[in-house]
Design an enzyme around this catalytic site. Sequence first.
Site, mmCIF file in Angstrom:
data_model
loop_
_atom_site.group_PDB
_atom_site.id
_atom_site.type_symbol
_atom_site.label_atom_id
_atom_site.label_comp_id
_atom_site.label_asym_id
_atom_site.label_seq_id
_atom_site.Cartn_x
_atom_site.Cartn_y
_atom_site.Cartn_z
ATOM 1 C CG ASP A 4 -1.977 1.059 1.035
ATOM 2 O OD1 ASP A 4 -2.202 1.695 0.059
ATOM 3 O OD2 ASP A 4 -2.408 1.398 2.222
ATOM 4 C CG HIS A 34 -3.266 0.102 9.070
ATOM 5 N ND1 HIS A 34 -4.031 1.042 9.001
ATOM 6 C CD2 HIS A 34 -2.204 0.198 8.266
ATOM 7 C CE1 HIS A 34 -3.507 1.573 7.838
ATOM 8 N NE2 HIS A 34 -2.579 1.373 7.594
ATOM 9 C CD GLN A 59 -3.062 -1.276 4.435
ATOM 10 O OE1 GLN A 59 -3.783 -1.278 3.800
ATOM 11 N NE2 GLN A 59 -2.135 -0.221 4.356
ATOM 12 N NE ARG A 71 0.184 12.015 5.661
ATOM 13 C CZ ARG A 71 -0.613 10.801 5.316
ATOM 14 N NH1 ARG A 71 -0.376 9.751 5.974
ATOM 15 N NH2 ARG A 71 -1.486 10.851 4.459
ATOM 16 C CG ASP A 119 -1.947 6.858 7.222
ATOM 17 O OD1 ASP A 119 -2.278 7.718 6.244
ATOM 18 O OD2 ASP A 119 -2.337 5.581 7.292
ATOM 19 C CD GLU A 166 -4.898 10.659 5.637
ATOM 20 O OE1 GLU A 166 -5.220 10.351 4.443
ATOM 21 O OE2 GLU A 166 -4.946 9.924 6.565
ATOM 22 C CG HIS A 224 0.773 9.903 -0.663
ATOM 23 N ND1 HIS A 224 0.311 10.733 0.339
ATOM 24 C CD2 HIS A 224 0.413 8.679 -0.344
ATOM 25 C CE1 HIS A 224 -0.396 10.200 1.404
ATOM 26 N NE2 HIS A 224 -0.272 8.790 0.912
ATOM 27 C CG ASP A 225 -3.408 9.026 -0.195
ATOM 28 O OD1 ASP A 225 -3.090 7.845 -0.540
ATOM 29 O OD2 ASP A 225 -3.625 9.399 0.986
ATOM 30 N NE ARG A 245 -4.145 4.908 -3.320
ATOM 31 C CZ ARG A 245 -3.791 4.475 -1.848
ATOM 32 N NH1 ARG A 245 -3.869 5.166 -0.903
ATOM 33 N NH2 ARG A 245 -3.450 3.059 -1.629
HETATM 34 C C1 OTU Z 1 -4.134 7.004 4.220
HETATM 35 O O1 OTU Z 1 -4.908 7.455 3.414
HETATM 36 C C2 OTU Z 1 -2.750 7.288 3.408
HETATM 37 O O2 OTU Z 1 -2.469 8.447 2.870
HETATM 38 C C3 OTU Z 1 -2.864 6.260 2.244
HETATM 39 O O3 OTU Z 1 -1.935 6.371 1.155
HETATM 40 C C4 OTU Z 1 -3.137 4.753 2.653
HETATM 41 O O4 OTU Z 1 -3.250 3.950 1.802
HETATM 42 C C5 OTU Z 1 -4.145 4.707 3.802
HETATM 43 O O5 OTU Z 1 -4.230 5.631 4.639
HETATM 44 C C6 OTU Z 1 -4.039 3.385 4.572
HETATM 45 O O6 OTU Z 1 -2.724 3.485 5.257
HETATM 46 O O7 OTU Z 1 -7.900 5.848 1.986
HETATM 47 O O8 OTU Z 1 -7.137 6.859 -0.080
HETATM 48 O O9 OTU Z 1 -10.667 7.381 5.336
HETATM 49 O O10 OTU Z 1 -8.880 9.518 4.853
HETATM 50 O O11 OTU Z 1 -6.708 7.812 5.620
HETATM 51 C C7 OTU Z 1 -6.541 7.493 0.890
HETATM 52 C C8 OTU Z 1 -9.288 7.027 4.928
HETATM 53 C C9 OTU Z 1 -7.044 6.597 2.354
HETATM 54 C C10 OTU Z 1 -8.647 8.417 4.127
HETATM 55 C C11 OTU Z 1 -7.089 8.014 4.223
HETATM 56 C C12 OTU Z 1 -6.417 7.071 3.414
#
Ligand code: OTU
Length: 625
Positions: free
Chosen positions: A121, A164, A232, A262, A264, A306, A372-373, A497
């Site tokens: 991921d 996680h 995860q 950060r 997450d 985040e 990055h998302d 992504r």
């Molecule tokens: C975050 O984002 C990270 O920025 C992602 O890169 C990870 O894949 C994810 O957590 C898992 O660790 O779904 O598409 O509701 O707000 O936490 C991004 C969830 C994600 C989101 C966010 C998540």
Amino acid sequence: MANKKNVFEKAFNDRFDEDYKILSDFYCSLYGNKKKTFNELIKIIKGAYKDRKDALKSSDVERTKEQDWFLSEKMIAATLYVDLFADNIKGLKEKINYLKDLGVNYIHFLPVLKTREGKDDGGYAVSSFVEINPKLGTMAEFEDLLDKMREEGMVACVDFVMNHTAKEHEWAKRAWNGEKEYQDMYYMYDSYDIPAEFEKALPEIFPDLAPGNFSYYDEIGKWVFTTFNEYQWDLNYKNPATLNRIVKDLLFLINKGVDVIRLDAVRHIWKEIGTDCSSLPQCNTIVSILKTAVDMVCPGVIFIGEAITNSKYVIEYFGTRYSGCQMMYNVSLMTSLWNSLATRDARYMALCLENTPEIPKGVCWNNYIRCHDDIAYVLEPDEVKKLGFDPFWHEQFLISFYKGDFPGSFSKGAYYAYNETTKNARISGTLASLCGLERALHEDSKADIELSIRRINLLYAVMLAFDGIPLIYSGDEIATLNDYSYKGNSEKSNDSRWLHRTKFDWNRAENKHNMTTPEGAVFQHLKKLINVRKQYPFFRSGLHLKPFDTVSSHVFGGFKKDGDSSFILVANFSEHYVEIDQQSIRNTGFCGSFRDILSDLELNLDIGRLHLKPYQFLWLANTNK
Ligand code: OTU
């Protein structure tokens, strides 16, 4: 030296005494009077302080004197994957000058810790919180990089994926092998009864990649809570032992010289049956326990949370020195920027700005256009309705527009997490491709190339005019296009992504001075914005931009007053020439001579109308600087 040590020691003891009750109150509110685990936590905190090196203790003392070091207008952040940017940590150390040249002084390292083999991921499936991913280098190399950054006055932010662990983390492996102590660190069930209760109210975060929120393992006969991917496993913070172990690893990491952590997926860290398990109040209590512990050991280290959700929830995470987060992603601004560009209508942005509650003193936004998302268009339904749009259909429009399907769209993106039932989707794609550069190049249209560059420049100009720390997604500053090669990689092909997680193109970066190339035009423009921003204290955090009505739906207007200095932002979100009556600016109380601090052109607000070119923006100031 001995003297210095005494100063550190005294400062620590003072903080410890001051924060002890706060910590214990937070802890008891969550876990009751659990003396044993609380005492363990205190031991962890004291141990971490002992392990903290003097160079860091010394900068802690400085930071305590200047609590709001991160609120400066001079802070400019970039977010990057170490391997994509420079292969590894050593490589990154060599490339830091490129970022400094742009004006960046804060680097958010996307996950650098050890992850599972195979799919991980994008680094968010951590298998050890105390080891660096061997593909990137060693902990010693990372520490060395952080030392160098500190010497050069740069700030380091590291991802801490605390919701996680990978199922290959030692804790998960021991749970798998039947050790009850470790099974209690996760949400593990023998039957589907409890998961079924949870599922009744739970949404799906990765509906296409990983449907449902639980995974079943035949080998151990257990259901495990897995909000994200199957590999995860969600940590169970109802168990104080989990929190203690996380605090220990967090402080270990910070002690390497990290300035910003950060957090997450922070809104997912507490779960209750019958709720959507998102942004429950306990999430904040957990964060506050972490923050108080951090304040005791290393004051000055801050958290960015985040939580990509509506602002009323995001706001809740903001805290103080010893509670909550000091920075949050500005989801509302991000959504507004994309919304304004697609609709050519800036009214939504103004409405959101007006109606977002003020954030507390001493904290700030992390402003971003993309990271990055994927991009989630998190619209505020009430504001959308006020403009006469239907929230569901308006979101559908945005999704279709940025995917590039909507007739007349300039964008090229891809669906992410498309949900067949709700029709909801998020969008992947680089800033340049979403702003039209890819399509324009494909069609070989000079005029469209120009427009796409103007769109990128406009988004940066508006974002950098807001207060908060601007965050640049690495590669976007050289107008990187979508990279479709991920489709051929079985570990990435089902996660769009990777479309915008491209290998940094250093050949492209060579053109950064060449204004006739899109990369040069975008880089030089952004560099200029950064440079100008750093010179004007009215860009500091805490001094908010207030919207004003420009009487044109295409044009966003915002202003700030800072003593005798005033700043006005005017931004045309349409590809047409737009004229506004300067009376609209005077209505806010401004008159006389102003200067566009980007182009140095003078403007008299008292006479005439303001003619704006397609996507033109002005940073007007009355100061003589
Ligand atoms: C975050 O984002 C990270 O920025 C992602 O890169 C990870 O894949 C994810 O957590 C898992 O660790 O779904 O598409 O509701 O707000 O936490 C991004 C969830 C994600 C989101 C966010 C998540």
